[in-house]
Design a protein around this motif. Structure first.
Motif, short mmCIF file in Angstrom:
data_model
loop_
_atom_site.label_atom_id
_atom_site.label_comp_id
_atom_site.label_asym_id
_atom_site.label_seq_id
_atom_site.Cartn_x
_atom_site.Cartn_y
_atom_site.Cartn_z
N ARG A 25 0.86 -1.19 0.00
CA ARG A 25 0.00 0.00 0.00
C ARG A 25 0.89 1.23 0.00
O ARG A 25 1.81 1.35 0.81
N TRP A 26 0.60 2.16 -0.94
CA TRP A 26 1.49 3.30 -1.14
C TRP A 26 0.68 4.55 -1.45
O TRP A 26 -0.30 4.49 -2.21
N PRO A 27 1.07 5.71 -0.89
CA PRO A 27 0.37 6.95 -1.22
C PRO A 27 0.57 7.30 -2.68
O PRO A 27 1.67 7.18 -3.23
N LEU A 28 -0.50 7.72 -3.30
CA LEU A 28 -0.48 7.97 -4.74
C LEU A 28 -1.07 9.35 -5.03
O LEU A 28 -2.15 9.68 -4.57
N ALA A 42 -2.76 3.42 -3.24
CA ALA A 42 -2.74 2.36 -4.23
C ALA A 42 -2.23 1.06 -3.63
O ALA A 42 -1.39 1.06 -2.74
N LYS A 43 -2.76 -0.04 -4.17
CA LYS A 43 -2.19 -1.36 -3.90
C LYS A 43 -1.23 -1.65 -5.06
O LYS A 43 -1.65 -1.65 -6.22
N VAL A 44 0.04 -1.89 -4.73
CA VAL A 44 1.10 -1.91 -5.74
C VAL A 44 1.66 -3.32 -5.90
O VAL A 44 1.88 -4.04 -4.91
N MET A 95 4.88 -2.81 -13.32
CA MET A 95 4.28 -2.20 -12.14
C MET A 95 2.76 -2.17 -12.33
O MET A 95 2.28 -1.74 -13.38
N ARG A 96 2.03 -2.62 -11.31
CA ARG A 96 0.57 -2.59 -11.34
C ARG A 96 0.09 -1.77 -10.15
O ARG A 96 0.47 -2.04 -9.01
N LEU A 97 -0.76 -0.78 -10.42
CA LEU A 97 -1.32 0.08 -9.39
C LEU A 97 -2.83 -0.09 -9.39
O LEU A 97 -3.49 0.13 -10.41
N GLU A 98 -3.38 -0.48 -8.25
CA GLU A 98 -4.83 -0.62 -8.11
C GLU A 98 -5.30 0.37 -7.06
O GLU A 98 -4.80 0.37 -5.93
N PHE A 99 -6.27 1.22 -7.41
CA PHE A 99 -6.63 2.31 -6.51
C PHE A 99 -8.05 2.80 -6.78
O PHE A 99 -8.57 2.67 -7.89
N PRO A 100 -8.69 3.40 -5.77
CA PRO A 100 -9.97 4.08 -6.00
C PRO A 100 -9.71 5.51 -6.48
O PRO A 100 -8.78 6.17 -6.02
N TYR A 101 -10.55 5.96 -7.41
CA TYR A 101 -10.47 7.32 -7.92
C TYR A 101 -11.85 7.95 -7.76
O TYR A 101 -12.87 7.30 -8.00
N CYS A 120 -9.86 1.57 -10.27
CA CYS A 120 -8.96 1.73 -11.41
C CYS A 120 -7.71 0.86 -11.25
O CYS A 120 -7.28 0.59 -10.12
N VAL A 121 -7.14 0.47 -12.37
CA VAL A 121 -5.89 -0.28 -12.39
C VAL A 121 -5.03 0.28 -13.52
O VAL A 121 -5.48 0.40 -14.66
N PHE A 122 -3.79 0.64 -13.19
CA PHE A 122 -2.81 1.04 -14.19
C PHE A 122 -1.73 -0.04 -14.21
O PHE A 122 -1.17 -0.38 -13.17
N THR A 123 -1.43 -0.58 -15.40
CA THR A 123 -0.39 -1.59 -15.55
C THR A 123 0.67 -1.07 -16.52
O THR A 123 0.39 -0.87 -17.70
N ALA A 124 1.87 -0.82 -16.00
CA ALA A 124 2.97 -0.30 -16.81
C ALA A 124 4.03 -1.38 -16.97
O ALA A 124 4.35 -2.09 -16.02
#
Length: 256
Positions: A25-28, A42-44, A95-101, A120-124
């Motif tokens: 868990r990380w501040p985003l 975010a859940k990373v 890197m995968r970031l899963e977070f509420p927006y 939301c999910v961002f996958t880089a």
């Protein structure tokens, strides 16, 4: 001097596609189209490839790469991947970031504004080239055209979820994806509705009946017209109100 067990040679000759850490868990800090900046958590998941002759990776280095950034701002995803590749001597990184927006959404008649969350999910990923896939799960409403056609009064309607996954060459705002989903639905969904708003939403859905098949096709047409979108996968799932099952439909273009 402590023994570096991870760096021992491995004789099994099996290369690994991914090895890393998950559930961090990380501040985003996010770019917000309406307010400039939005903070969330975010859940990373972080990972790199591992050569066939190396026994293990150095797990602490994944967190060290994140630690170099006070806040992880989207747009800096490639920087994090480059750090992972450098610090872990890897050919590729993910890197995968899963977070509420939170969208600030105004009710259609009263204009009352309230936040509405979307998942939301961002996958880089990066080997030689950088790629970023964006996913947003947007709540919408569907009203059954068949039910409306065969019933003397009313029609069954329900909340649905439009899962939009896109690979874009330029910035695509989460707000834009949400607006597309709303236009494809029988009616948008809101956090705060007064009685005049409820009347409007109910009647608007009745005037715009949509199967899940209709909704995904409408979204496909919108995404096809957007030159920023290189590929997409869209799934609309209706949480049925009169059936003991859900209904869904999927459309893809150039999606892997």
């Amino acid at each position: 001097m402590m023994k570096d067990v991870q760096s021992e040679k491995d004789q099994r000759r099996v290369a690994l596609k991914y090895v890393g850490v998950d559930e961090i868990r990380w501040p985003l800090q996010l770019r917000d189209k309406q307010r400039g900046v939005q903070h969330t958590v975010a859940k990373v998941r972080l990972a790199v490839d591992l050569p066939q002759d190396t026994r293990g990776t150095h797990m602490s280095r994944f967190v060290e790469c994140l630690q170099e950034l006070e806040y992880l701002e989207l747009g800096q995803e490639e920087r994090v991947l480059d750090l992972l590749k450098e610090h872990l001597q890897a050919e590729s990184a993910m890197m995968r970031l899963e977070f509420p927006y939170f969208l600030q959404k105004a009710a259609p008649v009263s204009g009352k504004v309230a936040p509405m969350d979307i998942d939301c999910v961002f996958t880089a990923e990066k080997r030689d080239k950088f790629s970023l896939k964006v996913r947003a799960d947007i709540p919408i409403q569907t009203l059954c055209p068949c039910s409306k056609e065969i019933s003397e009064r009313g029609a069954h309607n329900q909340r649905a979820v439009a899962r939009m996954e896109v690979l874009a060459g330029e910035m695509v705002w989460l707000e834009e994806l949400a607006e597309m989903a709303d236009r494809a639905a029988s009616s948008p969904v809101y956090s705060l509705l007064k009685r005049p708003d409820e009347k409007f939403v109910t009647e608007h859905a009745y005037d715009n009946p949509r199967f899940v098949e209709d909704a995904v096709r409408e979204l496909a047409l919108m995404l096809d017209r957007d030159r920023r979108i290189k590929a997409y996968r869209v799934r609309v799932e209706s949480i049925e109100s009169i059936h003991n099952h859900n209904a869904f439909a999927v459309v893809e273009r150039d999606w892997q």
